[in-house]
Motif scaffolding. Structure first.
Motif, PDB file in Angstrom:
ATOM      1  N   LEU A 251      37.294  30.463  47.915  1.00  0.00           N
ATOM      2  CA  LEU A 251      38.170  31.487  47.513  1.00  0.00           C
ATOM      3  C   LEU A 251      38.965  31.482  46.133  1.00  0.00           C
ATOM      4  O   LEU A 251      39.100  32.221  45.212  1.00  0.00           O
ATOM      5  N   GLU A 252      39.299  30.116  45.805  1.00  0.00           N
ATOM      6  CA  GLU A 252      39.856  29.718  44.688  1.00  0.00           C
ATOM      7  C   GLU A 252      39.085  30.153  43.521  1.00  0.00           C
ATOM      8  O   GLU A 252      39.708  30.315  42.637  1.00  0.00           O
ATOM      9  N   LEU A 253      37.911  30.167  43.471  1.00  0.00           N
ATOM     10  CA  LEU A 253      36.984  30.377  42.286  1.00  0.00           C
ATOM     11  C   LEU A 253      36.318  31.579  42.453  1.00  0.00           C
ATOM     12  O   LEU A 253      35.498  31.914  41.564  1.00  0.00           O
ATOM     13  N   VAL A 254      36.918  32.491  43.329  1.00  0.00           N
ATOM     14  CA  VAL A 254      36.000  33.894  43.259  1.00  0.00           C
ATOM     15  C   VAL A 254      36.202  34.725  42.269  1.00  0.00           C
ATOM     16  O   VAL A 254      35.516  35.700  41.947  1.00  0.00           O
ATOM     17  N   TYR A 255      37.334  34.361  41.412  1.00  0.00           N
ATOM     18  CA  TYR A 255      37.384  35.077  40.065  1.00  0.00           C
ATOM     19  C   TYR A 255      36.170  34.757  39.151  1.00  0.00           C
ATOM     20  O   TYR A 255      35.782  35.801  38.240  1.00  0.00           O
ATOM     21  N   LYS A 256      35.299  33.901  39.224  1.00  0.00           N
ATOM     22  CA  LYS A 256      34.251  33.686  38.645  1.00  0.00           C
ATOM     23  C   LYS A 256      33.275  34.409  39.133  1.00  0.00           C
ATOM     24  O   LYS A 256      31.998  34.782  38.332  1.00  0.00           O
ATOM     25  N   GLN A 257      33.175  35.013  40.255  1.00  0.00           N
ATOM     26  CA  GLN A 257      32.130  35.708  40.813  1.00  0.00           C
ATOM     27  C   GLN A 257      32.242  37.341  40.772  1.00  0.00           C
ATOM     28  O   GLN A 257      31.303  37.864  40.529  1.00  0.00           O
ATOM     29  N   SER A 258      33.448  37.844  40.753  1.00  0.00           N
ATOM     30  CA  SER A 258      33.604  39.060  40.617  1.00  0.00           C
ATOM     31  C   SER A 258      34.944  39.379  40.109  1.00  0.00           C
ATOM     32  O   SER A 258      36.051  39.274  40.731  1.00  0.00           O
ATOM     33  N   VAL A 259      35.138  39.714  38.823  1.00  0.00           N
ATOM     34  CA  VAL A 259      36.447  40.215  38.296  1.00  0.00           C
ATOM     35  C   VAL A 259      37.215  41.426  39.004  1.00  0.00           C
ATOM     36  O   VAL A 259      38.333  41.401  39.154  1.00  0.00           O
ATOM     37  N   SER A 260      36.230  42.311  39.432  1.00  0.00           N
ATOM     38  CA  SER A 260      36.692  43.634  39.866  1.00  0.00           C
ATOM     39  C   SER A 260      37.451  43.399  41.389  1.00  0.00           C
ATOM     40  O   SER A 260      38.482  43.936  41.746  1.00  0.00           O
ATOM     41  N   PHE A 261      36.675  42.545  42.176  1.00  0.00           N
ATOM     42  CA  PHE A 261      36.971  42.223  43.736  1.00  0.00           C
ATOM     43  C   PHE A 261      38.413  41.290  43.458  1.00  0.00           C
ATOM     44  O   PHE A 261      39.443  41.401  44.002  1.00  0.00           O
ATOM     45  N   SER A 262      38.493  40.446  42.697  1.00  0.00           N
ATOM     46  CA  SER A 262      39.453  39.422  42.613  1.00  0.00           C
ATOM     47  C   SER A 262      40.805  40.382  42.032  1.00  0.00           C
ATOM     48  O   SER A 262      41.929  40.020  42.468  1.00  0.00           O
ATOM     49  N   ALA A 263      40.689  41.385  41.267  1.00  0.00           N
ATOM     50  CA  ALA A 263      41.850  42.044  40.804  1.00  0.00           C
ATOM     51  C   ALA A 263      42.209  43.011  41.979  1.00  0.00           C
ATOM     52  O   ALA A 263      43.294  43.160  42.296  1.00  0.00           O
ATOM     53  N   GLN A 264      41.254  43.680  42.802  1.00  0.00           N
ATOM     54  CA  GLN A 264      41.779  44.384  43.917  1.00  0.00           C
ATOM     55  C   GLN A 264      42.462  43.412  45.030  1.00  0.00           C
ATOM     56  O   GLN A 264      43.234  43.825  45.771  1.00  0.00           O
ATOM     57  N   LEU A 265      41.992  42.224  45.068  1.00  0.00           N
ATOM     58  CA  LEU A 265      42.465  41.274  46.126  1.00  0.00           C
ATOM     59  C   LEU A 265      43.853  41.009  45.590  1.00  0.00           C
ATOM     60  O   LEU A 265      44.717  40.747  46.422  1.00  0.00           O
TER      61      LEU A 265
END
Length: 378
Positions: A139-153
């Protein structure tokens, strides 16, 4: 789950029918016996694998929408709850596996359904920081997987933990009942500080656009949400954060705000200002695409909460102990206003800016911002 199979090629229809059959049993909760954890995980992985195997975004979105988007709208409460639980578990799997394209699909849904977005955010925090804190790295590294999802999160977390909720406030510190102070947990604010330091563009990343080739979805999911980027929530957090030190003194609670938490908010503030400046320098690199990130109404709400929190902790009046913390907060919102207007991410008339400033104590930095933009508008 109703879906038009004619949208898909013949060789995909058998697999889709199998997936929908699984959905009828698993998602809609009409199976006979409760599934074991192992079988449930296998079913989740089967759904994730199939959804991510489709090459067409339109096909992935159509299926994902059919399976999950009606969760909150389903008239059958039991089915609605089952859909939402399965969605949260599927997203948790997508974070861990990882399945980046499945996270991208989830971002489309989160922009449309704020309550579902908050449910996903709450579930992920529980899974990765409370149940398995030693395994929080995905979860800490999820911004590397999907920027759009991380922004919504990030949007969902700023709504779940607004720091101060004015409608729960009182004239003095409550002896019982609900507190208007709703702070993000320390591990969460630490993680988000890392996100915006590593990927500052998260601050102004807008919700993904629905392809026009899906007219029904495109029409239903409006792109004019009040808060389509995390910027409003981030500005609210970083503006209110200095006053949390005042809360610490008011409640005589040494655990209210530790020094490293104060630093996390400072890091987020600096990264946000940097991100806005970068957006102005090269907006084509942002997924925002010139969308106005913060409205004047949003800004008025932040200022109202600032005034409310200052009164709540007893530092709203000159001469109050720790009154300087209020000016620290006003300095931050003045910096945010200046940078957002500079980057064309906030549009304020001189009168509106003046009326916002009139509700706050006189502040030299805010005066400079007002004078600068008044000269420009003249």
């Amino acid at each position: 789950t109703a879906i038009n199979l004619n949208l898909f090629k013949q060789d995909s229809r058998d697999s889709i029918e199998k997936l929908l059959s699984l959905a009828d049993e698993f998602l809609l909760g009409i199976r006979g016996d409760k599934l074991s954890a192992c079988v449930e995980l296998m079913n989740l992985d089967e759904i994730a694998t199939f959804l991510t195997s489709l090459s067409s975004l339109e096909h992935r979105l159509t299926l994902f929408d059919a399976l999950f988007s009606s969760a909150r709208r389903d008239p059958n409460l039991a089915i609605a709850q089952s859909r939402e639980v399965v969605l949260c578990r599927l997203v948790s799997l997508a974070v861990c596996a990882p399945y980046p394209s499945l996270l991208d699909l989830t971002a489309y849904l989160m922009q449309d359904q704020a309550d579902t977005a908050k449910c996903i955010a709450r579930s992920l925090y529980t899974d990765y920081f409370q149940l398995l804190p030693s395994a929080s790295k995905p979860l800490e590294l999820v911004y590397k997987q999907s920027v759009s999802f991380s922004a919504q999160l990030l949007i969902a977390y700023t709504k779940l933990y607004p720091i101060f909720q004015a409608n729960l406030s009182a004239m003095s510190l409550p002896l019982g009942g609900l507190s208007p102070i709703i702070q993000p947990p320390k591990p969460l604010i630490s993680m988000i500080a890392t996100w915006v330091i590593k990927r500052p563009e998260l601050c102004h990343t807008a919700a993904p656009r629905i392809p026009e080739s899906l007219p029904l979805l495109h029409q239903r999911i409006s792109m004019t949400h009040i808060q389509s980027t995390p910027l409003t929530g981030i500005i609210a957090w970083t503006t209110l954060a200095p006053l949390l030190q005042g809360l610490k003194h008011a409640t005589h609670d040494t655990s209210s705000t530790e020094s490293d938490e104060v630093n996390f908010y400072s890091q987020i503030h600096v990264s946000m200002l940097s991100a806005v400046h970068q957006y102005k320098s090269n907006p084509t690199h942002s997924t925002t695409k010139a969308v106005q990130c913060i409205s004047s109404e949003d800004l008025s709400t932040v200022v109202a909460n600032l005034i409310g929190l200052a009164g709540y902790v007893g530092i709203a009046q000159p001469g109050a102990e720790h009154y300087s913390l209020l000016h620290d907060s006003i300095d931050r919102i003045a910096q945010s206003i200046q940078m957002c207007i500079f980057a064309d991410l906030l549009h304020l008339s001189p009168d509106h800016l003046g009326s916002i400033a009139a509700t706050l104590p006189r502040n030299s930095l805010l005066d400079i911002v007002i004078e600068h933009h008044s000269d420009k508008w003249c």
